[in-house]
Design a protein around this motif. Structure first.
Motif: not given
Length: 262
Positions: A21-34
């Motif tokens: 159920n992960l969205t692209k926006e959620e993944l992008q947000e996690t990536y930005a924090s990484l």
């Protein structure tokens, strides 16, 4: 089923549903924090696993391409095989649209690596047949670094028909590592689409000629190592290959040639 086992299964199921159920926006947000944290290993590995279980195949591939382009070696491709046939189809479509040779080589290499892990899947054989013509068409014109990748990939998805191609590179390629990887890929065929007995019969003379004629010490050692795995022998220890111990390599060369000439 005991309680701890049931809890573990429930936990895995919830994790699977969460990732699906992960969205692209959620993944992008996690990536930005990484990015801000400079990709700490534990969080990066967890994120890679989430990418593979998510439905966002295009975003996953985008991150892989960024990794290739920047040479950061973050290993986002490690979980792409989790996308299954949908991931393979996406890469094949992308490959057909890509015109830059170096990028096509990387996509082919990724496809072959994924397929090497999917030999039990029903899409394996058909997908290999789709990738092989592209791989073979790229081999003649590629520079050495790209050719090495393609030769390795050929060992993962090649069939009996590709023995001759690998044999040609084993004997005549101008790059020593291409010759060495050709030997390794011939051996790798026995773990994938070619029966070991057939491969041994068809490559015995090839290995004999290559090991006899090879002038590059490292390439020769790697050829001997590949041949001994295929033919079930113990001519050379791994340490001698890694340290390039001349005396042990030459002794192994003589033993290998003696056996292969029988």
């Amino acid at each position: 089923m005991n309680d701890s086992r049931k809890e573990e299964i429930d936990k895995r199921e919830k994790s699977k549903i969460y990732c699906q159920n992960l969205t692209k926006e959620e993944l992008q947000e996690t990536y930005a924090s990484l990015v801000k944290e400079n990709f700490p290993d534990s969080k990066r590995i967890h994120f890679i696993a989430d990418l593979g279980r998510s439905p966002e195949i295009a975003f996953h591939f985008e991150l892989i391409c960024n990794d290739w382009e920047e040479g950061t070696d973050l290993n986002f491709e490690a979980s792409f095989d989790q996308h299954g046939q949908a991931g393979i189809n996406y890469l094949l479509e992308t490959l057909n649209q890509e015109e830059v040779e170096s990028q096509r080589v990387l996509i082919v290499y990724l496809l072959a690596k994924i397929l090497s892990k999917a030999r039990h899947r029903d899409f394996y054989a058909f997908s290999c047949k789709q990738v092989l013509p592209v791989l073979i068409s790229l081999l003649p014109s590629s520079e050495a670094s790209n050719r090495r990748k393609l030769i390795i990939a050929l060992g993962w998805i090649g069939s009996i028909g590709e023995i001759e191609i690998l044999g040609q590179h084993l004997l005549t390629d101008q790059d020593a590592l291409c010759r060495a990887w050709s030997a390794s890929s011939l051996m790798q065929l026995s773990f994938h689409q070619v029966k070991k007995e057939i491969l041994m019969e068809k490559t015995k003379d090839l290995f004999c000629e290559a090991i006899t004629e090879e002038k590059d010490l490292q390439a020769c050692a790697l050829m001997i190592e590949a041949a001994q795995v295929l033919f079930g022998k113990r001519w050379i220890p791994t340490s001698a290959v890694e340290k390039l111990e001349i005396e042990k390599i030459e002794k192994a060369r003589k033993s290998a040639i003696r056996f292969l000439k029988k």
